[in-house]
Design a protein around this motif. Structure first.
Motif, mmCIF file in Angstrom:
data_model
loop_
_atom_site.group_PDB
_atom_site.id
_atom_site.type_symbol
_atom_site.label_atom_id
_atom_site.label_comp_id
_atom_site.label_asym_id
_atom_site.label_seq_id
_atom_site.Cartn_x
_atom_site.Cartn_y
_atom_site.Cartn_z
ATOM 1 N N GLU A 1 23.813 7.026 38.238
ATOM 2 C CA GLU A 1 24.726 5.900 38.446
ATOM 3 C C GLU A 1 24.307 4.688 37.622
ATOM 4 O OE1 GLU A 1 24.688 5.389 42.644
ATOM 5 O OE2 GLU A 1 25.948 7.151 43.043
ATOM 6 N N LYS A 2 22.997 4.478 37.510
ATOM 7 C CA LYS A 2 22.522 3.353 36.699
ATOM 8 C C LYS A 2 22.864 3.561 35.231
ATOM 9 C CE LYS A 2 18.396 0.466 36.086
ATOM 10 N NZ LYS A 2 18.929 -0.688 36.830
ATOM 11 N N TYR B 1 17.863 11.984 45.572
ATOM 12 C CA TYR B 1 18.308 10.602 45.767
ATOM 13 C C TYR B 1 18.027 9.772 44.517
ATOM 14 C CZ TYR B 1 18.466 5.881 47.722
ATOM 15 O OH TYR B 1 18.732 4.557 47.954
ATOM 16 N N ASP C 1 21.829 1.890 53.556
ATOM 17 C CA ASP C 1 20.712 2.595 52.921
ATOM 18 C C ASP C 1 19.385 1.929 53.251
ATOM 19 O OD1 ASP C 1 22.315 4.494 51.833
ATOM 20 O OD2 ASP C 1 22.339 3.656 49.807
ATOM 21 N N LEU D 1 20.628 7.998 41.756
ATOM 22 C CA LEU D 1 20.576 6.585 41.393
ATOM 23 C C LEU D 1 20.408 6.404 39.892
ATOM 24 C CD1 LEU D 1 18.376 4.995 44.213
ATOM 25 C CD2 LEU D 1 20.856 5.098 44.047
ATOM 26 N N GLU E 1 15.014 -0.514 40.635
ATOM 27 C CA GLU E 1 15.848 -1.706 40.812
ATOM 28 C C GLU E 1 15.697 -2.675 39.648
ATOM 29 O OE1 GLU E 1 14.864 -3.399 44.536
ATOM 30 O OE2 GLU E 1 15.554 -1.695 45.730
#
Length: 395
Positions: free
Chosen positions: A369-370, A362, A176, A366, A244
């Motif tokens: 999933e987080k 995208y 990625d 994410l 992140e």
């Protein structure tokens, strides 16, 4: 018999070694008693050869008077060398047979315990350690007894599986990042090249009047579009960086409050298309990050508005453990697989690159999933796309 064998095989290590020792000691005592009895019989047979039979039978006649009759032990000088050695050996066996058989039986029980209980799992663990050291995680530990060693092998295999999953995630992350660097270079280079071309044309032709004022303004407007394009791109990069380091905040989410918040989003985004909202009626409360959930909905809704024809359906279901958002449009549906659609910088139409970076799906994936969930993509049989975002409870 099979059930008994399975039960013994699945005994704990402590109980198994205790069982082996008890059985070995029991057999040792039986054998030592048998050997001692046999030695006594052999010894009496030897002594009988050197016994005065008349004196012995005279003594037997006195047995009823309270005497215990035994064959008298002859002196060593009376016996032959062979008989004397055999008699001494019988003495030794009668005295030490219990000790000898106990020691030998214990050694045998320990050997059998290791062979039947420890050898296979230790070999499995050694093999697994070596393959992990060689970075080979494509294997499984087959030892499945329900004892301490079986539990250890199971945990070791679980660790191997986790290492394999971590490696897969790491390689996926590296891939990625590689794609991201390429996409960043491409998305930055394209508007810069356009701006550079416009600037060079203006510097070359505007001073001498070759380009009129109207054409120059048009070129400047096109340049502003490229600048806005880079602004959108930078905003997307900031969202990725913040994702992140973002910590999810658990808060109570009720169906009523969630419906109000979604309706506010629709009042802003849903003026172009007809949007139908359906929220399940329940008294259950879901614990999750409402801001993240609404950001996912905003991304999915923006994507649906762009590709739908007239109508969009939003369905929300909620339990104490699970929250599901489903967005369905009446467009052409997905023509590519889910992995490609939810990849970074995916754009179905090159014209989208002027206003969209291809990061919406995208980032939504994410975020799901987080939040411990996932995102599902499918096409409706009657036409259109369905995107379902699943969130798991985080408190």
């Amino acid at each position: 018999m099979g059930k008994i064998r399975d039960k013994v095989r699945n005994l704990s290590v402590r109980k198994t070694i205790l069982l082996y020792l008890i059985i070995s000691l029991f057999i040792s005592f039986l054998l030592s008693a048998l050997v001692a009895r046999t030695a006594s019989i052999v010894q009496n047979h030897i002594w009988w050869k050197y016994t005065d039979e008349d004196a012995y039978f005279a003594a037997v006649e006195l047995e009823n008077k309270g005497y215990m009759i035994e064959i008298p032990r002859p002196e060593s000088w009376e016996m032959s060398r062979i008989d004397h050695g055999t008699s001494e050996a019988c003495d030794f066996l009668q005295t030490y047979s219990v000790l000898i058989f106990s020691v030998v039986g214990s050694c045998v029980s320990v050997f059998l315990f290791y062979r039947n209980k420890l050898k296979k799992p230790i070999e499995e663990l050694e093999m697994a350690s070596q393959r992990i050291a060689d970075n080979d995680l494509d294997f499984r530990i087959t030892y499945e007894n329900r004892d301490e060693m079986g539990h250890l092998c199971h945990e070791f295999d679980r660790m191997r599986g986790q290492l394999e999953e971590n490696n897969r995630k790491l390689w996926h992350m590296i891939e990625d990042e590689r794609m991201l660097r390429s996409a960043i270079a491409h998305d930055i280079r394209s508007p810069l090249s356009v701006l550079k071309g416009y600037q060079e044309m203006l510097l070359d032709y505007f001073p001498d009047g070759t380009i009129d004022r109207e054409k120059a303004v048009e070129m400047l407007q096109e340049g502003m579009k490229q600048i806005r394009r880079m602004d959108v791109f930078i905003d997307s990069m900031q969202k990725m960086n913040s994702l992140e380091h973002r910590t999810l905040k658990a808060e109570q989410i009720s169906p009523t409050q969630l419906e109000k918040d979604i309706q506010r989003e629709l009042d802003i985004l849903g003026k172009v298309k007809r949007i139908h909202l359906s929220v399940c009626k329940t008294d259950q409360i879901f614990w999750g990050d409402q801001e993240v959930i609404l950001e996912v909905l905003e991304n999915l809704l923006s994507n649906a508005i762009r590709y739908s024809r007239e109508e969009i359906d939003i369905k929300v279901s909620l339990t104490s453990e699970l929250l599901t958002l489903s967005v369905q449009d009446d467009g052409n549906g997905f023509s590519e697989d889910a992995e490609k659609v939810t990849s970074a910088f995916h754009q179905k139409n090159i014209k989208d690159s002027l206003t969209h970076t291809g990061m919406g799906m995208y980032l939504a994936r994410l975020y799901c999933e987080k939040h411990g969930g996932k995102m599902l993509l499918e096409n409706e049989k009657s036409g259109g796309a369905i995107v379902t975002a699943v969130f798991h409870r985080i408190a």
